[in-house]
Design a protein around this motif. Structure first.
Motif, mmCIF file in Angstrom:
data_model
loop_
_atom_site.group_PDB
_atom_site.id
_atom_site.type_symbol
_atom_site.label_atom_id
_atom_site.label_comp_id
_atom_site.label_asym_id
_atom_site.label_seq_id
_atom_site.Cartn_x
_atom_site.Cartn_y
_atom_site.Cartn_z
ATOM 1 N N UNK A 48 9.457 4.142 15.662
ATOM 2 C CA UNK A 48 8.416 4.875 14.940
ATOM 3 C C UNK A 48 7.399 3.936 14.321
ATOM 4 N N UNK A 49 6.641 4.443 13.386
ATOM 5 C CA UNK A 49 5.620 3.630 12.712
ATOM 6 C C UNK A 49 5.391 4.179 11.313
ATOM 7 N N UNK A 71 -8.453 -5.954 -5.532
ATOM 8 C CA UNK A 71 -9.677 -6.757 -5.701
ATOM 9 C C UNK A 71 -10.675 -6.421 -4.612
ATOM 10 N N UNK A 72 -11.127 -7.430 -3.910
ATOM 11 C CA UNK A 72 -12.102 -7.237 -2.823
ATOM 12 C C UNK A 72 -11.466 -6.689 -1.547
ATOM 13 N N UNK A 73 -10.153 -6.641 -1.495
ATOM 14 C CA UNK A 73 -9.466 -6.324 -0.242
ATOM 15 C C UNK A 73 -9.035 -4.861 -0.182
ATOM 16 N N UNK A 74 -9.293 -4.220 0.951
ATOM 17 C CA UNK A 74 -8.745 -2.884 1.210
ATOM 18 C C UNK A 74 -7.916 -3.007 2.485
ATOM 19 N N UNK A 75 -6.620 -3.211 2.279
ATOM 20 C CA UNK A 75 -5.700 -3.445 3.390
ATOM 21 C C UNK A 75 -5.296 -2.099 3.963
ATOM 22 N N UNK A 76 -5.477 -1.923 5.261
ATOM 23 C CA UNK A 76 -5.077 -0.673 5.927
ATOM 24 C C UNK A 76 -4.209 -1.059 7.107
ATOM 25 N N UNK A 77 -2.917 -0.862 6.956
ATOM 26 C CA UNK A 77 -1.984 -1.350 7.978
ATOM 27 C C UNK A 77 -1.199 -0.223 8.638
ATOM 28 N N UNK A 78 -0.964 -0.369 9.927
ATOM 29 C CA UNK A 78 0.011 0.459 10.634
ATOM 30 C C UNK A 78 1.102 -0.495 11.119
ATOM 31 N N UNK A 79 2.342 -0.203 10.738
ATOM 32 C CA UNK A 79 3.450 -1.079 11.125
ATOM 33 C C UNK A 79 4.339 -0.363 12.141
ATOM 34 N N UNK A 80 4.456 -0.938 13.319
ATOM 35 C CA UNK A 80 5.382 -0.406 14.319
ATOM 36 C C UNK A 80 6.783 -0.888 13.943
ATOM 37 N N UNK A 81 7.704 0.050 13.796
ATOM 38 C CA UNK A 81 9.054 -0.304 13.336
ATOM 39 C C UNK A 81 10.005 -0.441 14.525
ATOM 40 N N UNK A 140 8.640 -7.831 -0.342
ATOM 41 C CA UNK A 140 7.237 -7.706 0.043
ATOM 42 C C UNK A 140 7.008 -6.203 0.212
ATOM 43 N N UNK A 141 5.958 -5.680 -0.442
ATOM 44 C CA UNK A 141 5.966 -4.225 -0.654
ATOM 45 C C UNK A 141 5.960 -3.408 0.634
ATOM 46 N N UNK A 142 5.279 -3.892 1.695
ATOM 47 C CA UNK A 142 5.292 -3.053 2.903
ATOM 48 C C UNK A 142 6.665 -3.049 3.587
ATOM 49 N N UNK A 143 7.499 -4.069 3.303
ATOM 50 C CA UNK A 143 8.880 -4.050 3.825
ATOM 51 C C UNK A 143 9.641 -2.854 3.264
ATOM 52 N N UNK A 144 9.364 -2.532 1.998
ATOM 53 C CA UNK A 144 10.089 -1.429 1.370
ATOM 54 C C UNK A 144 9.887 -0.147 2.169
ATOM 55 N N UNK A 145 8.648 0.059 2.663
ATOM 56 C CA UNK A 145 8.381 1.271 3.447
ATOM 57 C C UNK A 145 9.242 1.306 4.695
ATOM 58 N N UNK A 146 9.302 0.176 5.398
ATOM 59 C CA UNK A 146 10.042 0.131 6.663
ATOM 60 C C UNK A 146 11.549 0.274 6.394
#
Lengths: 366, 366
Positions: free
Chosen positions: B270-271, B279-289, B329-335
């Motif tokens: 899945x994903x 700050x200046x960054x708007x991170x928009x990530x799709x992570x394939x799991x 690392x916060x996006x790891x928590x999602x996965x």
């Protein structure tokens, strides 16, 4: 044996056609046999079946082609060299965003988009807003018990002709799953009132030589809903007052003769949601999905007469049936596509992967 | 050894605090040891650690409590007797719906909400709409190559001070994953332009006596991003021109010394998707799991210096660390939460199940 397939037009008009022979199992048989014989990507075309030099195949292809020709063309999402039906457009034929939004505006709003004229005569139970966009329960109905009784009387009064298939199973009406119950409603009436219902569906699978197989059921011809269609090994609605896992174990016993010592290993793996407008009915379902890995030698046995027969089918062939036919009860297709995603039968290197995943997961799971 | 933990305020202001000792592994050690000792639901409170009558525990609890006290309070979603952090509010601190909508309005729109002042001086590359809501690429840049070169020159010109951590990895910019590439952009610059990026994250797990364990890595202290934080066994961005599965196998080799004969068994499951304004960054990530079941005796070995150490942790303890700390690392928590859902560690009979599932799956997976 007859297999009734119902195709519905965009305005909710129903047409029924009767196919000779047992098309769902035939489709799977042909898919399995031809895949074994050719080991090539499967094409359900007359070409393939003419090429197979066997009297067995010549005898089979005609009824199958007839079945496929009669089915309505599904909307397709491209997925590599093959294509899966996109679950959302297939199931939710009519989105009506205003209607959906109004459902969320008030906890006590009962939406009955097509059905409202029938409710106007019960002015002691329902109140219509001026613009007819909402139907509220009458404020004199103060407790869940009072509301349950009053709406139950309306359902009884409307009778089997307007609300067929009364099951005497009460479903909770609440703003969210697990939230305080506003009142209880007869299961068969829920889609007429646009009320969300919850259910469980279980993928029963086994592994042989590293290959996964799914147990597929064919529903009894005498079931009131989706007779003769392909189904999961175990599925069922979630009535008021029973926990999901308890319901899984109960249905495992009734529908497939799976003892509790086995069914307690069923694993909750997520949920899918969909909406389906069909005539007076607006079905809004959330299905809790379970996987159960069964021992290699286990053979399911239906106990309650709701399943006609079971077969064990390689997962890749089940995927082909979901992709190319309408033989599965349509909400099963969603749960099977979810299984295909979780077990690696569809991967991100195939075109259309994210669109299909997004479509599968865009339902309102609340 | 120092472990830098960065807490961010609601306006994107950064505060860094340095904790003594190795807090992430300490947290897991204490969670595992105390769970083994007490076999009771884990409470990371001073009470529990005072009750444990062991010099080992007295030595450990102080730094851990210090670490927990310094961390910002996470928003919590109730889940039965315990509670998980809701992934969306945690990662996406600021939703800015207008901004997100404008990103979708035009394929060639490059959004740089905070960053736009820096781009105004490159009028031969960027054009601003009158209301400043869109930044478009100049129409003289007609081919993907021309756009890639022009934007690349801007990134170089802005330099390391404005866009730190240049990696010389080019990421595709397209309307959807797999759609024709509009141009290629340096990976480190993508969040400054609000461009979506894709990556892979792999849950490496093993099974012992019917219990599942996850291999967890601790990132090197010298990594530019999230140094010293807990991480998956294998993860990585998806640069232009490499298929997901090929990337998984490459990263398996580099990050954990997993040979291709093993990593080819990794299963796409899945994903997940998220947005993070910082700050200046708007991170928009799709992570394939991906999930990879590893042999019981396999021990990962980092090859590229990006991981400091690995440990094998029971899944239920990993869940506790995700729930109670910010060490991952916060996006790891999602996965990992996605893994917990798919492997039955969270079930629908727990309060908050559907809210957490809906929150996890509400990201823009396109």
């Amino acid at each position: 044996m007859d297999n009734r397939i119902t195709a519905k037009g965009p305005k909710g008009v129903s047409h029924s056609r009767t196919l000779s022979l047992d098309a769902p199992w035939l489709a799977i048989t042909i898919i399995c046999v031809s895949a074994t014989l050719s080991e090539a990507p499967l094409l359900l075309s007359p070409l393939l079946f003419f090429q197979l030099d066997s009297p067995f195949h010549h005898a089979l292809w005609l009824p199958l082609q007839l079945g496929l020709a009669l089915l309505p063309s599904p909307p397709l999402v491209s997925l590599g060299t093959t294509s899966f039906e996109s679950p959302t457009p297939r199931i939710l034929r009519d989105t009506r965003p205003t209607f959906k939004a109004s459902l969320r505006r008030s906890e006590s709003a009962i939406a009955a988009y097509f059905f409202d004229d029938h409710l106007k005569r019960f002015s002691n139970v329902f109140i219509f807003t001026q613009d007819n966009s909402h139907i509220m329960l009458h404020p004199v109905l103060r407790t869940p018990n009072e509301r349950t009784r009053a709406v139950g009387d309306v359902v009884k009064c409307l009778g089997e002709e307007l609300i067929p298939g009364i099951r005497k199973e009460l479903y909770p009406v609440a703003s969210l799953f697990g939230a305080p119950v506003f009142f209880l409603l007869e299961r068969a009436a829920a889609p007429y009132f646009g009320i969300k219902a919850y259910g469980i569906q279980m993928n029963g699978y086994t592994e042989r030589n590293g290959q996964k197989y799914l147990w597929i059921g064919k529903r009894s011809q005498v079931k009131t809903t989706y007779p003769g269609m392909l189904d999961h090994l175990v599925s069922g609605g979630l009535p008021h007052g029973i926990a999901c896992m308890e319901n899984v174990m109960k249905e495992c016993e009734e529908e497939a003769g799976i003892p509790r010592s086995m069914s307690k290993e069923a694993v909750p793996v997520g949920a899918v949601s969909y909406g389906d407008i069909d005539g007076y009915r607006y079905k809004r379902d959330v299905l809790f999905c379970y996987d159960l890995k069964l021992p290699d030698d286990f053979i399911p046995k239906n106990q309650d007469g709701e399943v006609e027969s079971f077969r064990l089918i390689p997962v890749s062939q089940v995927a082909d049936v979901v992709r190319r036919t309408h033989f599965f009860k349509s909400n099963c297709s969603l749960v099977i596509i979810d299984f295909l995603f979780r077990h690696g039968y569809i991967g991100p290197d195939s075109l259309g992967y994210l669109e299909l995943l997004q479509s599968l997961r865009s339902g309102d799971c609340s």
